[in-house]
Structure formats: C-alpha cells, structure tokens
Write a protein that holds these residues in place. Structure first.
Motif, PDB file in Angstrom:
ATOM      1  N   LEU A 216       0.827  -1.196   0.000  1.00  0.00           N
ATOM      2  CA  LEU A 216       0.000   0.000   0.000  1.00  0.00           C
ATOM      3  C   LEU A 216       0.866   1.251   0.000  1.00  0.00           C
ATOM      4  O   LEU A 216       2.096   1.184   0.049  1.00  0.00           O
ATOM      5  CB  LEU A 216      -0.937  -0.016   1.211  1.00  0.00           C
ATOM      6  CG  LEU A 216      -1.956  -1.159   1.243  1.00  0.00           C
ATOM      7  CD1 LEU A 216      -2.796  -1.087   2.502  1.00  0.00           C
ATOM      8  CD2 LEU A 216      -2.850  -1.126   0.014  1.00  0.00           C
ATOM      9  N   ASN A 217       0.206   2.391  -0.032  1.00  0.00           N
ATOM     10  CA  ASN A 217       0.933   3.654  -0.131  1.00  0.00           C
ATOM     11  C   ASN A 217       1.780   3.950   1.095  1.00  0.00           C
ATOM     12  O   ASN A 217       2.715   4.740   1.034  1.00  0.00           O
ATOM     13  CB  ASN A 217      -0.053   4.805  -0.348  1.00  0.00           C
ATOM     14  CG  ASN A 217      -1.038   4.938   0.815  1.00  0.00           C
ATOM     15  OD1 ASN A 217      -1.404   3.948   1.442  1.00  0.00           O
ATOM     16  ND2 ASN A 217      -1.486   6.146   1.097  1.00  0.00           N
ATOM     17  N   CYS A 218       1.462   3.318   2.227  1.00  0.00           N
ATOM     18  CA  CYS A 218       2.233   3.575   3.439  1.00  0.00           C
ATOM     19  C   CYS A 218       3.572   2.861   3.423  1.00  0.00           C
ATOM     20  O   CYS A 218       4.498   3.238   4.145  1.00  0.00           O
ATOM     21  CB  CYS A 218       1.432   3.156   4.669  1.00  0.00           C
ATOM     22  SG  CYS A 218       1.080   1.379   4.741  1.00  0.00           S
ATOM     23  N   GLY A 219       3.699   1.805   2.623  1.00  0.00           N
ATOM     24  CA  GLY A 219       4.943   1.046   2.592  1.00  0.00           C
ATOM     25  C   GLY A 219       5.092   0.074   3.744  1.00  0.00           C
ATOM     26  O   GLY A 219       6.142  -0.575   3.869  1.00  0.00           O
ATOM     27  N   ARG A 220       4.061  -0.064   4.588  1.00  0.00           N
ATOM     28  CA  ARG A 220       4.132  -0.953   5.749  1.00  0.00           C
ATOM     29  C   ARG A 220       3.103  -2.077   5.686  1.00  0.00           C
ATOM     30  O   ARG A 220       3.355  -3.163   6.204  1.00  0.00           O
ATOM     31  CB  ARG A 220       3.912  -0.152   7.040  1.00  0.00           C
ATOM     32  CG  ARG A 220       4.933   0.949   7.264  1.00  0.00           C
ATOM     33  CD  ARG A 220       4.582   1.759   8.514  1.00  0.00           C
ATOM     34  NE  ARG A 220       5.516   2.841   8.738  1.00  0.00           N
ATOM     35  CZ  ARG A 220       5.439   4.037   8.171  1.00  0.00           C
ATOM     36  NH1 ARG A 220       4.439   4.292   7.344  1.00  0.00           N
ATOM     37  NH2 ARG A 220       6.334   4.967   8.416  1.00  0.00           N
ATOM     38  N   HIS A 221       1.957  -1.813   5.090  1.00  0.00           N
ATOM     39  CA  HIS A 221       0.893  -2.801   5.020  1.00  0.00           C
ATOM     40  C   HIS A 221       0.648  -3.197   3.563  1.00  0.00           C
ATOM     41  O   HIS A 221       1.145  -2.543   2.639  1.00  0.00           O
ATOM     42  CB  HIS A 221      -0.395  -2.247   5.649  1.00  0.00           C
ATOM     43  CG  HIS A 221      -0.221  -1.786   7.069  1.00  0.00           C
ATOM     44  ND1 HIS A 221      -0.039  -0.469   7.400  1.00  0.00           N
ATOM     45  CD2 HIS A 221      -0.162  -2.483   8.233  1.00  0.00           C
ATOM     46  CE1 HIS A 221       0.091  -0.351   8.711  1.00  0.00           C
ATOM     47  NE2 HIS A 221       0.029  -1.563   9.246  1.00  0.00           N
ATOM     48  N   ALA A 236      -5.866   2.223   5.338  1.00  0.00           N
ATOM     49  CA  ALA A 236      -6.862   2.722   6.288  1.00  0.00           C
ATOM     50  C   ALA A 236      -6.521   2.345   7.721  1.00  0.00           C
ATOM     51  O   ALA A 236      -7.354   2.521   8.615  1.00  0.00           O
ATOM     52  CB  ALA A 236      -8.241   2.183   5.920  1.00  0.00           C
ATOM     53  N   GLU A 237      -5.328   1.831   7.967  1.00  0.00           N
ATOM     54  CA  GLU A 237      -4.938   1.452   9.325  1.00  0.00           C
ATOM     55  C   GLU A 237      -4.687   2.698  10.176  1.00  0.00           C
ATOM     56  O   GLU A 237      -4.171   3.707   9.695  1.00  0.00           O
ATOM     57  CB  GLU A 237      -3.673   0.594   9.287  1.00  0.00           C
ATOM     58  CG  GLU A 237      -3.845  -0.751   8.591  1.00  0.00           C
ATOM     59  CD  GLU A 237      -4.675  -1.719   9.415  1.00  0.00           C
ATOM     60  OE1 GLU A 237      -4.732  -1.533  10.648  1.00  0.00           O
ATOM     61  OE2 GLU A 237      -5.270  -2.641   8.833  1.00  0.00           O
ATOM     62  N   ILE A 238      -5.068   2.618  11.455  1.00  0.00           N
ATOM     63  CA  ILE A 238      -4.820   3.690  12.419  1.00  0.00           C
ATOM     64  C   ILE A 238      -3.598   3.302  13.250  1.00  0.00           C
ATOM     65  O   ILE A 238      -3.545   2.205  13.817  1.00  0.00           O
ATOM     66  CB  ILE A 238      -6.034   3.922  13.334  1.00  0.00           C
ATOM     67  CG1 ILE A 238      -7.273   4.247  12.498  1.00  0.00           C
ATOM     68  CG2 ILE A 238      -5.745   5.041  14.316  1.00  0.00           C
ATOM     69  CD1 ILE A 238      -7.173   5.523  11.709  1.00  0.00           C
ATOM     70  N   THR A 239      -2.621   4.192  13.304  1.00  0.00           N
ATOM     71  CA  THR A 239      -1.397   3.901  14.034  1.00  0.00           C
ATOM     72  C   THR A 239      -1.041   5.070  14.931  1.00  0.00           C
ATOM     73  O   THR A 239      -1.444   6.213  14.683  1.00  0.00           O
ATOM     74  CB  THR A 239      -0.238   3.617  13.061  1.00  0.00           C
ATOM     75  OG1 THR A 239       0.931   3.301  13.787  1.00  0.00           O
ATOM     76  CG2 THR A 239       0.034   4.814  12.172  1.00  0.00           C
ATOM     77  N   THR A 240      -0.315   4.785  15.992  1.00  0.00           N
ATOM     78  CA  THR A 240       0.140   5.816  16.930  1.00  0.00           C
ATOM     79  C   THR A 240       1.497   6.321  16.479  1.00  0.00           C
ATOM     80  O   THR A 240       2.431   5.539  16.277  1.00  0.00           O
ATOM     81  CB  THR A 240       0.228   5.253  18.357  1.00  0.00           C
ATOM     82  OG1 THR A 240      -1.061   4.741  18.736  1.00  0.00           O
ATOM     83  CG2 THR A 240       0.644   6.328  19.335  1.00  0.00           C
ATOM     84  N   CYS A 254      -2.345   5.589   8.639  1.00  0.00           N
ATOM     85  CA  CYS A 254      -1.007   5.142   8.286  1.00  0.00           C
ATOM     86  C   CYS A 254      -0.621   5.731   6.929  1.00  0.00           C
ATOM     87  O   CYS A 254      -1.356   5.616   5.951  1.00  0.00           O
ATOM     88  CB  CYS A 254      -0.957   3.619   8.237  1.00  0.00           C
ATOM     89  SG  CYS A 254       0.696   2.953   7.944  1.00  0.00           S
ATOM     90  N   GLU A 255       0.527   6.377   6.875  1.00  0.00           N
ATOM     91  CA  GLU A 255       1.053   6.960   5.651  1.00  0.00           C
ATOM     92  C   GLU A 255       2.532   6.635   5.550  1.00  0.00           C
ATOM     93  O   GLU A 255       3.140   6.110   6.488  1.00  0.00           O
ATOM     94  CB  GLU A 255       0.835   8.482   5.639  1.00  0.00           C
ATOM     95  CG  GLU A 255      -0.622   8.899   5.658  1.00  0.00           C
ATOM     96  CD  GLU A 255      -0.779  10.405   5.732  1.00  0.00           C
ATOM     97  OE1 GLU A 255       0.257  11.090   5.852  1.00  0.00           O
ATOM     98  OE2 GLU A 255      -1.926  10.885   5.675  1.00  0.00           O
ATOM     99  N   ARG A 256       3.097   6.973   4.398  1.00  0.00           N
ATOM    100  CA  ARG A 256       4.516   6.694   4.216  1.00  0.00           C
ATOM    101  C   ARG A 256       5.357   7.580   5.126  1.00  0.00           C
ATOM    102  O   ARG A 256       6.332   7.146   5.710  1.00  0.00           O
ATOM    103  CB  ARG A 256       4.899   6.904   2.750  1.00  0.00           C
ATOM    104  CG  ARG A 256       6.331   6.510   2.428  1.00  0.00           C
ATOM    105  CD  ARG A 256       6.566   6.519   0.939  1.00  0.00           C
ATOM    106  NE  ARG A 256       5.769   5.507   0.257  1.00  0.00           N
ATOM    107  CZ  ARG A 256       6.137   4.233   0.140  1.00  0.00           C
ATOM    108  NH1 ARG A 256       7.280   3.811   0.655  1.00  0.00           N
ATOM    109  NH2 ARG A 256       5.359   3.374  -0.501  1.00  0.00           N
TER     110      ARG A 256
END
Length: 601
Positions: A216-221, A236-240, A254-256
C-alpha cells in the motif's frame, strides 16, 4: 478484330474471377474483419462508391483511405473536400474581425480536415500524394490481380495494441488489420496467475480472485482486497505516531511519512550530552553545542580571544567541558539586545544579557500622545515584567506604564465606515473604523431584517433561506428547497383556481399576483336603455351593452326624452327645469312621463 476483342474480354473476365477466388480463399483461411471483406469485395466488383462525388471507384482511379473509418474516396475528390473546408474556416475567421485568436484557430484548422464519412480530423498533408493502403509505395500501379489501390506487398502495419510486437501479415489491404494470430501470456492484476490470450486482444490483465497482496501507499501494510484493476486504495490502518522529539504522540491514518512536529522545544540533548536542543521540535540531528572547549575560542562577548584572557589571568584553569564557565574579559558586552536598537552595557558576562533598561518615548495607539517607558516593555509580555524588573533591580512603577500598547484617554471622533455613526473608542488604533453595529433595516424582501454590519447605501438582498417548498397559487407546482428569500413562485401551467363572480371556469393559467383576466365566455345580454335582448352573444365581462338606437327614456329632471344612444345608467343632461309632481292639479300622468327603470344584466 471482333474475335480478338472478344478473346481479350473473356481473358480479363477469367482473370477477375480468378482474383476473386484467390482473395476469398485467402480471407477464408484468416480471421479477416468483416469491414475488410466488405470493402474488398465492393472494390473488386466495381460497386464501391465515393461519397463525395457518388461515382463508382474505377481500376485506374487515384484513391485515398481514411485512417479512422477506412472509407475509400477518390483522391481529387478528397483534395477538393479539404480545400473547401479550409476556405470556409478562412471566411469565418475574417467574419470575426481577423483577430489573432481567430487567425490562429483558422491556421490550426487548415492543417486538418473532417472526413466526409466519420467526421474525424485527418491531416491535410495525407492528401498530398497517392499512396497504397499500407503506405509503402507511392502511386501504386493498377493491377487487375490486386485490390484497387493495393501495392501487393505485405501490409506490415503495427496493430493498435501496444503489447503486440507483430506486424500485419496480410497483403496490402483496405480497412483495419485483422487480429494477430499469435498468443501471449498475460498476468492477472496482482501478478499471482497467468493466462494465455490473443497477442492483440488488448487484455491488460484479469481478476484471479486471490488476495491482491500489493504494497500500500504507506509502505508498511499490504492490500487485502481481491485481485483488482487499477491502484490499491490508500491504507486505512490507524497507528500511533510520535513527534520528532518524542515528547507527544497522536493517532492518525497510516502513511509513508508519519513524522510530525509538535512545535514544542526539543527535549533531545545536543552532541555534548549536557544541554538541551531548545529548538522547536524538528526532524534530523539537533544543533551542535557551541560551548564545547574545542569550539569556544573567545570570551562570551566575542571581543577577546580566550588565549589572551588566559594570558592576562594566569590563575584561570583551562575548561574541560561545556558546563565549565567561559572566562570573561573586562570589556563592555555590547551584544545587541532583544529590542534590536540598544546594546548590552554590562561587563562581559557568561549568561544571558539583561532586559533593555533604556527609556524610550512610545506613542499611544491613536498617536496623539507619547510616554517614556523602559525599552523591554515593548517586546516582553506583561506577565514577565516583574521578573525583568527583579533582574534589573528596579521597581515595577519605574517601567512607566502598566500596559502595552499605551492607551491615552482621548476619545476618537472619526466617522465609521457606515457614514452614520461616530467612533467613540478611547485611544482608538483602528485604521479602518469599521462600524460593528447591526443594521436593523428591512431587507429588500420586506420580511426580514438586514442583519449585516451597518453599511452605506441600500441593504443587499436578503440572505435568509427557506427549507420549505415554494408553491404556486394552486399548489400544484412548487420549487424544491433550499429557496432563497425573495424568490418568485414558479410558473404554473395548470388552470387558475380562483373562482369568478360570474361562475364561469377560468380560461388562463395559474398566476400569483394580479387579478384574473376578464371572462370572455359568450352569454346572452340585454341593452342598457330598452332592456331588449341582443341578437348575438356578448362576452360575459362586458357591461356597457348598447343596441345603437336612440334612448328615448324620460329624463328625471324635466321630463324630456333622452337623445343619447342606448346606454347604461340613468339619463343625464344639463337642464334647469324640474319634473312636475305626479298628482298635482292640471298634471296628466302618461307613460312617457314615468321615469325609466333600467336594469344591468
């Protein structure tokens, strides 16, 4: 000679039939598009017509084929067609005044023309010379063994599908090239599976039904949707996420790039490990410590090198870390203070300079008076004045003011922006002098108040909006909300529902304002003077009915007969005589002497 001519005719007929058989056999063995088959057969049979001149295409005619619809035309006809369009565009440009934009538009249109069949834009230079369908030969020779306009070579055109690397293997032909007979392997959209498809099928992928699994665009998921066309949806994941300095954290999508700044002083240590960074929360390495012995080469005021200070004061020990005090010289500090106008007048010191204690004249907000105050009051918040006075050893009364900006006691008498009210603020610093009162005049709608700030001139249109339907008079036509105030009711095409006094139905459409139109239903009427029935029907709304004859009724004043034309209402004329009383001595009552009784019908 007749025998030779007949033999030649039979020979050519045989050749044409042979060509048709060969062409049909070739088309039968390949997947030839129906358009190619149709154009080829009509050209071979001599039944294909040019739509410009409506004449059949002959064996030795020079041809031109549209690259979009593949229609075949006579080359001279299409040249005439393109020149006609260019002349028309030039005339239209001249009719528009010959402006630069019109001339540029005409020149751009002159580079292309519209196909007579499909109306698509074709380049004008394509009609400069006669070429075969594949474009490999110029002025191809007429050959009865070939399709009209064909050069006989392999077509070798590339197909529209960019993924097909093969050229058309058919003989130079009119119309579109047939699909490629080769096959290729095509991956699904997620790349997990493969399928065999036609080389020129235009298939760019397919849905295999498996999980997409792309990053995905975040590079993590990774995408968890089924295999799909196009880019994946954003994560669409929510992260701290923690800020750069680590002093605060927030929850976000969650973003890059998840880092952010809290804008608080950075709590990280500098490279010395002793002092805080103190810069606003930032990304990257913190600022270096300038108090390290290797970096500090002069006294705090910067006027004397440290080696000279150590030379003049032998009792000083060399500094071992950034926490050791920096040796000072005997000069005046002279570092610019925070006010930017004065210099520090203390002796060189290893600490922050004191607030500026110079007395400066400061004007009040309105500029009508001035007052001397301590300079630091201009740039230091009022809540820190006490600390500044303590550092300077002064009393708060010595500051010269209790607030900043300074305010005098003079009332402003300038006219406000509305032109109706005067400014009465004490020590006014407002340059615009905007009137802050509310206008209570009626808006143009006549229902609501203006409600805006007091202004010049008439009130603007009402800003209120109704969220109810706006009906016409008969309530059969309406406008959907929101409806701005002042909107006129909609035009209704239904008959008017307002009842008439005469009882006849309305003969006009529904209306909101004004009276209904007059009733024009034909009815039987009586004349005004004689009460005789009129020989023809009259409009219902017409009251002044006259038969056109002399009235003849006895006047009420003098008893003479009325000489006017038949009319409604009592008979009137200028007369000084009085009508004799009925029953008086010597007066004989006759029918003519009785007053007229008229009736309005």
């Amino acid at each position: 000679m007749n025998f030779i001519a007949r033999f030649t005719t039979l020979h050519f007929d045989f050749l044409f039939s042979l060509v048709r058989r060969v062409a049909r056999s070739n088309m039968a063995t390949e997947a030839v598009p129906e358009l190619v088959r149709s154009i080829t057969e009509k050209l071979q049979q001599g039944t294909y017509e040019c739509v410009v001149c409506t004449e059949s295409v002959g064996l030795r005619d020079r041809l031109w084929s549209c690259p979009t619809c593949f229609g075949v035309f006579h080359l001279p006809c299409i040249v005439y067609w393109s020149k006609s369009q260019a002349d028309q565009n030039r005339i239209e440009a001249q009719s528009q005044g010959g402006s630069g934009a019109a001339a540029a538009s005409a020149s751009s249109l002159a580079e292309s023309f519209r196909c007579p069949l499909c109306q698509s834009r074709c380049p004008t230079n394509s009609t400069a010379m006669y070429k075969c369908y594949c474009g490999q030969r110029t002025n191809p020779e007429a050959d009865p063994m070939l399709v009209l306009g064909s050069c006989g070579l392999q077509c070798s055109k590339r197909r529209a599908d960019a993924q097909c690397p093969h050229a058309c293997a058919m003989q130079c032909h009119p119309g579109p090239c047939p699909p490629c007979s080769y096959q290729r392997t095509q991956e699904c959209f997620c790349g997990a599976e493969e399928q065999t498809v036609g080389c020129s099928s235009g298939i760019e992928g397919f849905e295999c039904g498996n999980t997409c699994g792309k990053e995905l665009n975040c590079g993590r998921h990774y995408c968890e949707s089924p295999c799909h066309r196009g880019p994946c949806k954003p994560c669409a994941e929510i992260t701290t996420v923690s800020c750069h300095c680590g002093g605060s954290s927030v929850e976000r999508l969650c973003e890059r790039d998840l880092s952010y700044s809290c804008h608080k002083p950075c709590t990280k240590k500098r490279d010395c490990g002793q002092h805080d960074c103190e810069l606003p929360c930032h990304d990257g390495a913190c600022s270096i410590c300038l108090r390290l012995p290797a970096r500090q080469s002069s006294c705090p005021c910067g006027q004397t090198p440290l080696w000279k200070v150590y030379y003049e004061r032998p009792d000083l020990q060399p500094r071992g870390s950034c926490t050791d005090p920096i040796p000072t010289c005997s000069n005046i500090c002279s570092i610019p203070l925070a006010c930017g106008e004065h210099l520090c007048n203390s002796v060189c010191h290893d600490s922050a300079c004191l607030p500026c204690s110079e007395e400066v004249p400061v004007r009040c907000q309105c500029g009508s008076s001035s007052k001397k105050v301590l300079c630091f009051a201009q740039y230091t918040p009022a809540k820190e004045w006490k600390r500044a006075c303590t550092a300077l050893g002064l009393n708060e009364r010595q500051i010269g003011t209790s607030e900043f900006p300074i305010r005098c006691q003079k009332k402003c008498k300038k006219q406000l922006s509305c032109g109706k009210h005067m400014c009465e603020e004490v020590c006014c610093g407002n340059e615009d002098h905007t009137c802050m009162k509310v206008c209570h005049k009626k808006a143009p709608c006549g229902i609501h108040e203006c409600g805006r700030l007091c202004h010049r001139g008439p009130c603007p249109p009402c800003h209120n909006t109704s969220y109810d339907r706006l009906f016409c008079r008969c309530r059969r036509t309406f406008l959907e909300p929101p409806v701005p105030c002042g909107t006129l009711p909609p035009n209704c095409l239904h008959p008017c529902v307002v009842p008439r006094a005469c009882g006849h139905p309305a003969n006009h459409n529904c209306h909101f304002d004004g009276e209904c139109t007059q009733c024009v239903v034909p009815v039987q009427k009586h004349c005004g003077s004689h009460n005789n029935k009129m020989p023809f029907l009259q409009p219902c709304s017409l009251l002044a009915i006259s038969c056109g004859r002399r009235c003849g009724n006895v006047s009420r004043c003098c008893g003479h007969e009325c000489d006017k034309v038949c009319h409604i209402g009592p008979c009137e004329h200028k007369c000084s005589q009085s009508f004799p009383e009925l029953g008086a001595p010597g007066v004989t009552t006759t029918k003519k002497m009785l007053p007229n009784v008229w009736t309005r019908r």
